[in-house]
Design an enzyme around this catalytic site. Sequence first.
Site, PDB file in Angstrom:
ATOM      1  N   SER A 163      15.133  32.836  38.178  1.00  0.00           N
ATOM      2  CA  SER A 163      16.560  33.008  38.456  1.00  0.00           C
ATOM      3  C   SER A 163      17.123  31.854  39.275  1.00  0.00           C
ATOM      4  O   SER A 163      18.246  31.400  39.035  1.00  0.00           O
ATOM      5  CB  SER A 163      16.789  34.330  39.191  1.00  0.00           C
ATOM      6  OG  SER A 163      16.369  35.426  38.401  1.00  0.00           O
ATOM      7  N   HIS A 195      18.902  33.360  44.295  1.00  0.00           N
ATOM      8  CA  HIS A 195      20.040  33.032  43.434  1.00  0.00           C
ATOM      9  C   HIS A 195      21.021  32.121  44.159  1.00  0.00           C
ATOM     10  O   HIS A 195      21.506  31.124  43.604  1.00  0.00           O
ATOM     11  CB  HIS A 195      20.745  34.311  42.990  1.00  0.00           C
ATOM     12  CG  HIS A 195      19.875  35.229  42.197  1.00  0.00           C
ATOM     13  ND1 HIS A 195      20.306  36.462  41.719  1.00  0.00           N
ATOM     14  CD2 HIS A 195      18.585  35.119  41.782  1.00  0.00           C
ATOM     15  CE1 HIS A 195      19.329  37.049  41.060  1.00  0.00           C
ATOM     16  NE2 HIS A 195      18.272  36.257  41.083  1.00  0.00           N
TER      17      HIS A 195
END
Length: 392
Positions: free
Chosen positions: A292, A351
Amino acid sequence: MCISSSSLLCGINSLKYASNRVGILIPPFQTASSLNIFRPYVIFSRSHRSLSSVDVSSPSLPLREHLPLKNVYSQVPLLPVWSPIPKGPRRFLLPPKFHYRLSPPPGEFKSSPRVAIMVAVIVCLVNGVVFWHWDLARDEAIRLHDFKRFRFMMTHAQASLFNLYEGRWWTLVVSIFSHQNLAHLLVNCVAIYSFLSIVVYKFGVWKALSVYLGAGVFGNYVALQRMMNEENPFATLPNGPTKVWDLLFPKGPYPPISRPALYLGSNPEYGPIIRTATFVPQSWATGLLGASGAVYATAAIFACLFPYTEFFLFFVYPVKAGIFMPLDFIAEYVLCLLNYEKKFHVAFDAHVSGTFFGVVSSLFLLPAMWKRRSLYCVGIVKKRIWSNKAKA
């Protein structure tokens, strides 16, 4: 030194200059006869849609913009002049859609579309192979009670504080290709195919993969640092590790801690093989899986390159890259501040770190583009200030 139009004798070769304004920069000349050294070549229109084969010596072209330096004859020096304030009135601070000044100059792509797609597909295939080994290890552990393969994957294919404590630094890289379940794998592969291929096409294979892997490692580092701040069994020691950096590059031998038992988080699907670890904090045994952080970095670079480009979120909702990525960054940063990582079992800090890494990487990869944007925005602000003073 100005050149009159009467001294320019060469005409336009099939000029397509109807509605799209094309600009080039004419270098300084000593005499009008020096125009004979120029050769016709292809230039891009401002809308990036049509091509115009023109002669640089044409008097009809506005002497305003500049082409990439490599496209001009090498014996003629260039005069890099740029006007940050566009002509005509502006109603909004942000420029219109697909504006030339907010997009990278055309013709500067470092790779071919076929190579870019191939690189993205290879990365997705590597993710699939690693996920297949994870699935096989879980199946052997649950059905056959054979934990050999599962212990190997837990030791070498996920990033955790205990793995770094034992010197397995490569888990920061291998964990980028590991995924929790099939949905996690598919979502990341779709994002990799969508964004990584464009980054490879723009910057080349090595730069794109360096940003991809660097963002993944940086996201893992930030997430592990957050876990270490929560629970650290060496916090009371005078020379104990306080940062992940101390585990990667230890200052000396640390006291031994017991090896954690098989642990895969709090997912109820793998309840039969979860064991509690003795003398090891849960945060040290918990591992990080997923790409991610790397995916968010490539998406951030895409948003910096083409902020007005629309893409379909989950194949349903059309969103603009320049609007969605800042909103997503703010939302996930708020979730990090509220400590929702344990509740959703998602590393939001990875993230956020990946997005930050992508934006910073774009500053180094395309410094001229950011300089041009800053000059353009400063010019608009100054023009608004001057217009307000004139009205007052």
